[in-house]
Design a protein around this motif. Sequence first.
Motif, PDB file in Angstrom:
ATOM      1  N   ASP A 142      14.806   1.027  11.987  1.00 20.78           N
ATOM      2  CA  ASP A 142      14.241   1.079  10.724  1.00 20.78           C
ATOM      3  C   ASP A 142      15.033   1.298   9.563  1.00 20.78           C
ATOM      4  O   ASP A 142      15.893   2.108   9.447  1.00 20.78           O
ATOM      5  CB  ASP A 142      13.565   2.790  11.008  1.00 20.78           C
ATOM      6  CG  ASP A 142      12.625   3.239   9.825  1.00 20.78           C
ATOM      7  OD1 ASP A 142      12.930   2.531   8.600  1.00 20.78           O
ATOM      8  OD2 ASP A 142      11.659   4.027  10.034  1.00 20.78           O
ATOM      9  N   ILE A 143      15.014   0.083   9.197  1.00 12.06           N
ATOM     10  CA  ILE A 143      15.710  -0.142   8.178  1.00 12.06           C
ATOM     11  C   ILE A 143      16.066   0.722   6.873  1.00 12.06           C
ATOM     12  O   ILE A 143      17.023   1.199   6.273  1.00 12.06           O
ATOM     13  CB  ILE A 143      15.505  -1.624   7.322  1.00 12.06           C
ATOM     14  CG1 ILE A 143      15.535  -2.739   8.492  1.00 12.06           C
ATOM     15  CG2 ILE A 143      16.616  -2.109   6.527  1.00 12.06           C
ATOM     16  CD1 ILE A 143      14.797  -3.963   8.158  1.00 12.06           C
TER      17      ILE A 143
ATOM     18  N   MET B  55      12.080  -1.027  -0.451  1.00  6.78           N
ATOM     19  CA  MET B  55      11.722  -1.627   1.040  1.00  6.78           C
ATOM     20  C   MET B  55      10.251  -1.890   1.076  1.00  6.78           C
ATOM     21  O   MET B  55       9.419  -1.165   1.525  1.00  6.78           O
ATOM     22  CB  MET B  55      11.954  -0.843   2.142  1.00  6.78           C
ATOM     23  CG  MET B  55      13.654  -0.888   2.516  1.00  6.78           C
ATOM     24  SD  MET B  55      14.066  -2.534   3.070  1.00  6.78           S
ATOM     25  CE  MET B  55      13.069  -2.959   4.630  1.00  6.78           C
ATOM     26  N   SER B  56       9.911  -3.108   0.449  1.00  4.98           N
ATOM     27  CA  SER B  56       8.444  -3.576   0.396  1.00  4.98           C
ATOM     28  C   SER B  56       8.002  -4.200   1.644  1.00  4.98           C
ATOM     29  O   SER B  56       6.893  -4.796   1.791  1.00  4.98           O
ATOM     30  CB  SER B  56       7.933  -3.968  -0.920  1.00  4.98           C
ATOM     31  OG  SER B  56       8.374  -5.375  -1.134  1.00  4.98           O
ATOM     32  N   ALA B  57       9.110  -4.697   2.416  1.00 10.36           N
ATOM     33  CA  ALA B  57       8.698  -5.689   3.436  1.00 10.36           C
ATOM     34  C   ALA B  57       7.740  -4.959   4.799  1.00 10.36           C
ATOM     35  O   ALA B  57       8.089  -3.805   4.975  1.00 10.36           O
ATOM     36  CB  ALA B  57       9.969  -6.142   4.198  1.00 10.36           C
TER      37      ALA B  57
ATOM     38  N   VAL C  53       8.208  -4.693   7.948  1.00  7.20           N
ATOM     39  CA  VAL C  53       9.221  -5.188   9.145  1.00  7.20           C
ATOM     40  C   VAL C  53       8.320  -4.723  10.501  1.00  7.20           C
ATOM     41  O   VAL C  53       7.762  -3.582  10.344  1.00  7.20           O
ATOM     42  CB  VAL C  53      10.494  -4.277   9.003  1.00  7.20           C
ATOM     43  CG1 VAL C  53      11.486  -4.601  10.077  1.00  7.20           C
ATOM     44  CG2 VAL C  53      10.933  -4.014   7.497  1.00  7.20           C
ATOM     45  N   ALA C  54       8.693  -5.625  11.244  1.00  7.64           N
ATOM     46  CA  ALA C  54       8.009  -5.434  12.814  1.00  7.64           C
ATOM     47  C   ALA C  54       8.566  -4.242  13.208  1.00  7.64           C
ATOM     48  O   ALA C  54       9.887  -4.124  13.112  1.00  7.64           O
ATOM     49  CB  ALA C  54       8.213  -6.617  13.541  1.00  7.64           C
TER      50      ALA C  54
ATOM     51  N   THR D 242      12.563  -1.704  16.644  1.00  6.75           N
ATOM     52  CA  THR D 242      13.412  -2.434  15.773  1.00  6.75           C
ATOM     53  C   THR D 242      14.258  -1.455  14.991  1.00  6.75           C
ATOM     54  O   THR D 242      13.831  -0.101  15.130  1.00  6.75           O
ATOM     55  CB  THR D 242      13.231  -3.423  14.897  1.00  6.75           C
ATOM     56  OG1 THR D 242      11.883  -2.800  14.290  1.00  6.75           O
ATOM     57  CG2 THR D 242      11.995  -4.684  15.445  1.00  6.75           C
TER      58      THR D 242
ATOM     59  N   PHE E 242       7.566   1.725   1.380  1.00  9.21           N
ATOM     60  CA  PHE E 242       6.109   1.706   1.172  1.00  9.21           C
ATOM     61  C   PHE E 242       5.572   2.034   2.513  1.00  9.21           C
ATOM     62  O   PHE E 242       6.349   2.332   3.626  1.00  9.21           O
ATOM     63  CB  PHE E 242       5.814   0.110   1.193  1.00  9.21           C
ATOM     64  CG  PHE E 242       5.810  -0.336  -0.030  1.00  9.21           C
ATOM     65  CD1 PHE E 242       7.234  -0.496  -0.974  1.00  9.21           C
ATOM     66  CD2 PHE E 242       4.744  -0.936  -0.554  1.00  9.21           C
ATOM     67  CE1 PHE E 242       6.811  -1.125  -2.177  1.00  9.21           C
ATOM     68  CE2 PHE E 242       4.687  -1.478  -1.940  1.00  9.21           C
ATOM     69  CZ  PHE E 242       5.797  -1.542  -2.842  1.00  9.21           C
ATOM     70  N   ALA E 243       4.182   2.409   2.468  1.00 14.15           N
ATOM     71  CA  ALA E 243       3.627   2.793   3.824  1.00 14.15           C
ATOM     72  C   ALA E 243       2.328   2.427   3.812  1.00 14.15           C
ATOM     73  O   ALA E 243       1.358   2.455   2.913  1.00 14.15           O
ATOM     74  CB  ALA E 243       3.485   4.507   3.822  1.00 14.15           C
ATOM     75  N   LEU E 244       1.838   1.846   4.794  1.00  8.63           N
ATOM     76  CA  LEU E 244       0.516   1.259   5.078  1.00  8.63           C
ATOM     77  C   LEU E 244      -0.095   2.111   6.052  1.00  8.63           C
ATOM     78  O   LEU E 244       0.087   2.143   7.109  1.00  8.63           O
ATOM     79  CB  LEU E 244       0.538  -0.050   5.312  1.00  8.63           C
ATOM     80  CG  LEU E 244      -0.835  -0.751   5.670  1.00  8.63           C
ATOM     81  CD1 LEU E 244      -1.466  -1.004   4.286  1.00  8.63           C
ATOM     82  CD2 LEU E 244      -0.553  -2.220   6.381  1.00  8.63           C
ATOM     83  N   GLU E 245      -1.225   2.959   5.681  1.00  6.21           N
ATOM     84  CA  GLU E 245      -1.960   3.812   6.753  1.00  6.21           C
ATOM     85  C   GLU E 245      -3.425   3.298   6.718  1.00  6.21           C
ATOM     86  O   GLU E 245      -3.896   2.872   5.890  1.00  6.21           O
ATOM     87  CB  GLU E 245      -1.830   5.198   6.220  1.00  6.21           C
ATOM     88  CG  GLU E 245      -0.107   5.702   5.972  1.00  6.21           C
ATOM     89  CD  GLU E 245       0.517   5.933   7.179  1.00  6.21           C
ATOM     90  OE1 GLU E 245      -0.020   5.895   8.217  1.00  6.21           O
ATOM     91  OE2 GLU E 245       1.767   5.954   7.120  1.00  6.21           O
TER      92      GLU E 245
HETATM   93  N1  CTP Z   1      10.451  -0.309   7.368  1.00  4.05           N
HETATM   94  C1  CTP Z   1      11.750  -0.457   7.838  1.00  4.05           C
HETATM   95  N2  CTP Z   1      12.065  -0.958   8.910  1.00  4.05           N
HETATM   96  C2  CTP Z   1      11.142  -0.746  10.071  1.00  4.05           C
HETATM   97  C3  CTP Z   1       9.815  -0.734   9.798  1.00  4.05           C
HETATM   98  C4  CTP Z   1       9.570  -0.313   8.552  1.00  4.05           C
HETATM   99  O1  CTP Z   1      12.442  -0.434   7.088  1.00  4.05           O
HETATM  100  N3  CTP Z   1      11.557  -1.310  11.263  1.00  4.05           N
HETATM  101  C5  CTP Z   1      10.081   0.190   6.137  1.00  4.05           C
HETATM  102  C6  CTP Z   1       9.193  -0.658   5.541  1.00  4.05           C
HETATM  103  O2  CTP Z   1       9.614  -1.743   4.633  1.00  4.05           O
HETATM  104  C7  CTP Z   1       8.338   0.360   4.743  1.00  4.05           C
HETATM  105  C8  CTP Z   1       8.238   1.831   5.373  1.00  4.05           C
HETATM  106  O3  CTP Z   1       9.586   1.408   6.373  1.00  4.05           O
HETATM  107  O4  CTP Z   1       9.132   0.647   3.319  1.00  4.05           O
HETATM  108  C9  CTP Z   1       7.268   1.931   5.948  1.00  4.05           C
HETATM  109  O5  CTP Z   1       6.957   1.372   7.154  1.00  4.05           O
HETATM  110  P1  CTP Z   1       5.971   2.052   8.402  1.00  4.05           P
HETATM  111  O6  CTP Z   1       5.804   0.941   9.453  1.00  4.05           O
HETATM  112  O7  CTP Z   1       4.523   2.031   7.755  1.00  4.05           O
HETATM  113  O8  CTP Z   1       6.542   3.440   8.590  1.00  4.05           O
HETATM  114  P2  CTP Z   1       6.891   3.833  10.298  1.00  4.05           P
HETATM  115  O9  CTP Z   1       8.078   4.833   9.731  1.00  4.05           O
HETATM  116  O10 CTP Z   1       7.180   2.906  11.242  1.00  4.05           O
HETATM  117  O11 CTP Z   1       5.768   4.635  10.758  1.00  4.05           O
HETATM  118  P3  CTP Z   1       4.475   4.397  11.444  1.00  4.05           P
HETATM  119  O12 CTP Z   1       4.583   2.935  11.856  1.00  4.05           O
HETATM  120  O13 CTP Z   1       4.490   5.146  12.534  1.00  4.05           O
HETATM  121  O14 CTP Z   1       3.292   4.658  10.488  1.00  4.05           O
END
Ligand code: CTP
Length: 408
Positions: A316-317, A283-285, A287-288, A314, A334-337
């Motif tokens: 969390d896929i 899951m590299s998208a 996602v909102a 939304t 993936f995580a973007l911090e």
């Molecule tokens: N992701 C997902 N579905 C979402 C949001 C995120 O599948 N609705 C997946 C992204 O594709 C990525 C991972 O989760 O692989 C990390 O997303 P991130 O937004 O950084 O993590 P969160 O768990 O939402 O934590 P936070 O926003 O609190 O940092």
Amino acid sequence: MERGNVPVSTVLNRNILLGVSGGIAAYKAAFIVRELVKAGCQVQVVMTPAAHDFVTPLTLATLSKRPVLTDLFERDGSGKWNDHVHLARWADLMLIAPATANTIAKMAQGICDNLLLACYQSSTCPVVIAPAMDLEMWKEVTTSTNIERLHARGVGTIGPGSGELASGLNGEGRMSEPEEILEHLRTLLVGKGPLQGRRVLISAGPTQEAIDPVRYIGNRSTGKMGFALAEEAALRGAHVQLVAGPVQLTLDRPGIVRTDVGTAEEMASACKALAKDCDVVIMSAAVADMRPKRPAKDKIKKATADLVLDLEPTEDILSSLSASRPAGQLVVGFALETTDELAHGTAKLQRKKLDLLVLNSLQDTGAGFGHDTNKVTLLAPGKDPQELPLMSKVEVARAILDRIEAQL
Ligand code: CTP
């Protein structure tokens, strides 16, 4: 080919020059053209004059959606000639099906008295033939010598198979069935890499959550990292299902089936449908995380606009896929911090029960959205973090897939 409800046919998306020579099996060329077109190929048919006695050019032209070529020079007095060098260069692969004893012999001898043979002589791409003839002709020593010669020049053969022949006899010489030929081409074009036969789901790009028909909540993701992963996985032989949010990118590699989505909800349903048949999910998208609770049907007028947007989370896929994964499936997130990257990354790895987490920091120059480079740290349960230097996204994709291969 279907597995469950998920189409698994590989999108070949390649230019195929199909040579048809004059044998009874030429009628099967129609099925080959149809299957190739269905698999996403552009097919240019070149027939020998003798092949016209067995299948009409109109049939093959209709199925391939291109005029069928036979002569080096058009006989309609137009002075137009069919450029065999250009045709051969256009092709990513030349398939001759059926290849009769006569055409095989001419190919082996370097004779080029028709367009098909001239294309073969000019080809620089892989060439594969599907021989078709009666059993005595196939067993004949000159035929085997000719086949050996072609093999020595790198020409591949598919079949022939055994069975009832047009003569009524039973034995070897029957052209392979179109599905068999297609399967062979698929392997040849998709490649035999370390991920051969593996099914990999990759999500890429942003999602867009409607505020009204004009506006949306989105993010700066361009999809470059996910697309680089898809290309690299396909290059290593994987069958890739790429689920892409709205991006400007295009792909040109066999082995990738692309599904375009707009919202997080659409991405969730596409990923869920595909993930159950995959060995690896990445899951590299971007996602909102949130979307407007009640998107307006009509464009919101600024005079009447409520300046507060009511949002809801939304799905969390990644967490859903991880929780419902089939046995043995590897799930990568993936995580973007922007702060305390390692601590947040490690917590996310555990919380989402991932096998690998690719941690990006927006604080690193040249890393993150829009760049062609990225700087990531790979986190896996029970392993030390692997901090990678600033690299191109293609190199990062390679490093991620190296880790995945080691963990599979
Ligand atoms: N992701 C997902 N579905 C979402 C949001 C995120 O599948 N609705 C997946 C992204 O594709 C990525 C991972 O989760 O692989 C990390 O997303 P991130 O937004 O950084 O993590 P969160 O768990 O939402 O934590 P936070 O926003 O609190 O940092």
